[in-house]
Design an enzyme around this catalytic site. Structure first.
Site, PDB file in Angstrom:
ATOM      1  N   ASP A 237      -9.495   0.285  -5.745  1.00  0.00           N
ATOM      2  CA  ASP A 237     -10.280   0.557  -4.525  1.00  0.00           C
ATOM      3  C   ASP A 237     -10.335  -0.485  -3.623  1.00  0.00           C
ATOM      4  O   ASP A 237      -9.730  -0.552  -2.319  1.00  0.00           O
ATOM      5  CB  ASP A 237     -11.595   1.187  -4.489  1.00  0.00           C
ATOM      6  N   ILE A 238     -11.045  -1.639  -3.956  1.00  0.00           N
ATOM      7  CA  ILE A 238     -11.053  -2.678  -3.377  1.00  0.00           C
ATOM      8  C   ILE A 238      -9.608  -3.333  -2.880  1.00  0.00           C
ATOM      9  O   ILE A 238      -9.461  -3.829  -1.751  1.00  0.00           O
ATOM     10  CB  ILE A 238     -11.914  -3.927  -4.138  1.00  0.00           C
TER      11      ILE A 238
END
Length: 465
Positions: A237-238
């Protein structure tokens, strides 16, 4: 007045008021003018309406000095994302000075508002608070025609539109790229999804753990002889949020040259496949399937965690023959330098078990603190495996202002992580605490769309906001 304090710095930054920034056009931001809410949707008319946050830093002695506005001051971002990848991207844009308006569902808002515990005493989710600073929250029911019309008119005023719905969902509501770019040809429209808009998985929902599994990360993460595990934080996600932020910046630079916005597609799966880097190359070029190595490195020895007599595990890495020599001398293993089996990295990889066994037996004789002291100044990369409390007590973390205190109107003083990138002039700042649900609805309708009080009251009454 919202204030921001650096726990380990000279003082704190206190938000003052906004002022116009004359250089907003450097990223191709055109003049803009707010469109009245009841006006028909046509082409967008815009004039200079950019704003820059001017902060003052107050030292412990009380002196103040003006700070430069962030590098993205004057940029207007419309944020329809939830969970982590998208909000992380828009938080970075906000930290750099952009005005970010987060559109949320009425009553419930971003899913992470309910993710916990932990919560603050007044019920604010720690998860939500960590990725939503420097944003204004408005609630819009864009299941309704009026709500969708509001989103379209806001998009006319925006430089960037970012969303993370399943591909095709917003287009089915008249809010896709083709729809909004027809109204605002300069709009940079960024979509984040699990798998992208084409291919057999396009319509699937996606979470970080799914993409990290399908993208190979979990296959290479975990003990050598154990089951695959997920990384302790949602790195897929990051990284997707970071890819999206970089792509948005590049599209804005392209817009400054061409005068046109464009569509950007980012997906969790594609980000994770790209993140395989050398592991992917080993397979694509060398035909070598990957395996789990725990903390060890497939191609470098030593490069892993070791137990010690007391304290946390110690990580050391000798990435070259010179570092191997420095390591052995620093920790008192000079006799290993005379052994031809360990003379090169390739030989050390070949004799991995003996190299690691001898180092481990040596480290078992003393504490982590002892070995860190021996290694300090040696030129060898090393460090203890800190728990989270130790991370935020680390003197280097504190010296680099990686913990900030922010005054929140409901939660009181909260601590958040600082800015990982430092600027010499146009510094990031925390100008707004994470917003309450719909906290800025009326403000944004007035400032972006020039809506009257009567219009706003009607929107609330009709359930559009």
């Amino acid at each position: 007045m919202n204030s921001v304090r650096r726990l380990a710095g000279a003082g704190y930054s206190e938000v003052q008021r906004l002022r116009p920034l004359a250089s907003a056009n450097q990223l191709g931001m055109p003049p803009r003018r707010g469109a009245f809410l009841q006006a028909p949707l046509r082409g967008c008319r815009r004039e200079l309406h950019g704003t820059a946050t001017v902060c003052s830093s107050r030292t412990d002695e009380g002196a103040s000095a003006a700070q430069e506005p962030g590098p993205l001051a004057g940029l207007k971002v419309l944020d329809l994302t939830r969970i982590l990848a998208g909000p992380y991207c828009t938080m970075m844009l906000g930290d750099l000075g952009a005005e970010v308006v987060k559109i949320e569902r009425p009553k419930t808002g971003d899913d992470t508002r309910s993710w916990g515990p932990p919560f603050t005493p007044d019920g604010e989710s720690a998860y939500f608070l960590c990725i939503n600073r420097n944003k204004k929250s408005i609630t819009v029911n864009f299941q309704s025609n009026v709500g969708r019309d509001i989103v379209k008119k806001l998009a006319c005023e925006a430089d960037v539109f970012i969303e993370n719905f399943i591909p095709g969902k917003l287009a089915s509501m008249g809010l896709g790229y083709d729809d909004l770019s027809a109204l605002n040809p300069r709009l940079v429209y960024a979509s984040i999804s699990g798998f992208g808009p084409e291919g057999p998985y396009a319509s699937r929902a996606g979470f970080d753990v799914i993409a990290s599994a399908m993208g190979g990360l979990m296959h290479i993460t975990g003990p050598k002889d154990g089951d695959p595990v997920k990384v302790g934080v949602a790195m897929t996600d990051i990284s997707t949020g970071q890819y999206a932020q970089g792509a948005i910046m590049a599209a804005l630079l392209a817009r400054a040259r061409t005068g046109r916005g464009q569509k950007i597609d980012c997906s969790l799966l594609e980000s994770q496949v790209a993140n395989l880097v050398n592991i992917a190359s080993n397979f694509l070029i060398g035909g070598r399937e990957a395996r789990r190595w725990g903390t060890e490195h497939e191609s470098i020895v030593p490069y892993q965690a070791f137990r010690t007599a007391s304290g946390p595990h110690l990580i050391v890495g000798a990435g070259s023959n010179r570092q191997w020599e420095l390591f052995c001398r620093a920790v008192g293993l000079e006799e290993m330098l005379a052994d031809e089996r360990f003379a090169s990295n390739a030989r050390r990889v070949e004799h991995r078990e003996e190299v690691i066994g001898r180092i481990q037996a040596h480290f078992d004789t003393n504490s982590t603190a002892h070995w860190c002291k021996r290694l300090e100044g040696s030129g060898i990369p090393y460090g203890p495996i800190n728990n989270i409390g130790q991370v935020f007590e680390d003197p280097q973390v504190r010296a680099r202002d990686m913990v900030l205190e922010v005054d929140h109107p409901k939660a009181g003083t909260i601590k958040v992580t600082g800015f990982p990138v430092k600027y010499s002039d146009t510094k990031p700042s925390v100008r707004l605490p994470p917003p309450g649900l719909g906290e800025h609805t009326d403000e944004v309708l007035r400032s972006w769309l020039s809506s009257s009080d009567e219009e706003i009251r009607k929107l609330h009454h009709d359930g559009a906001v």
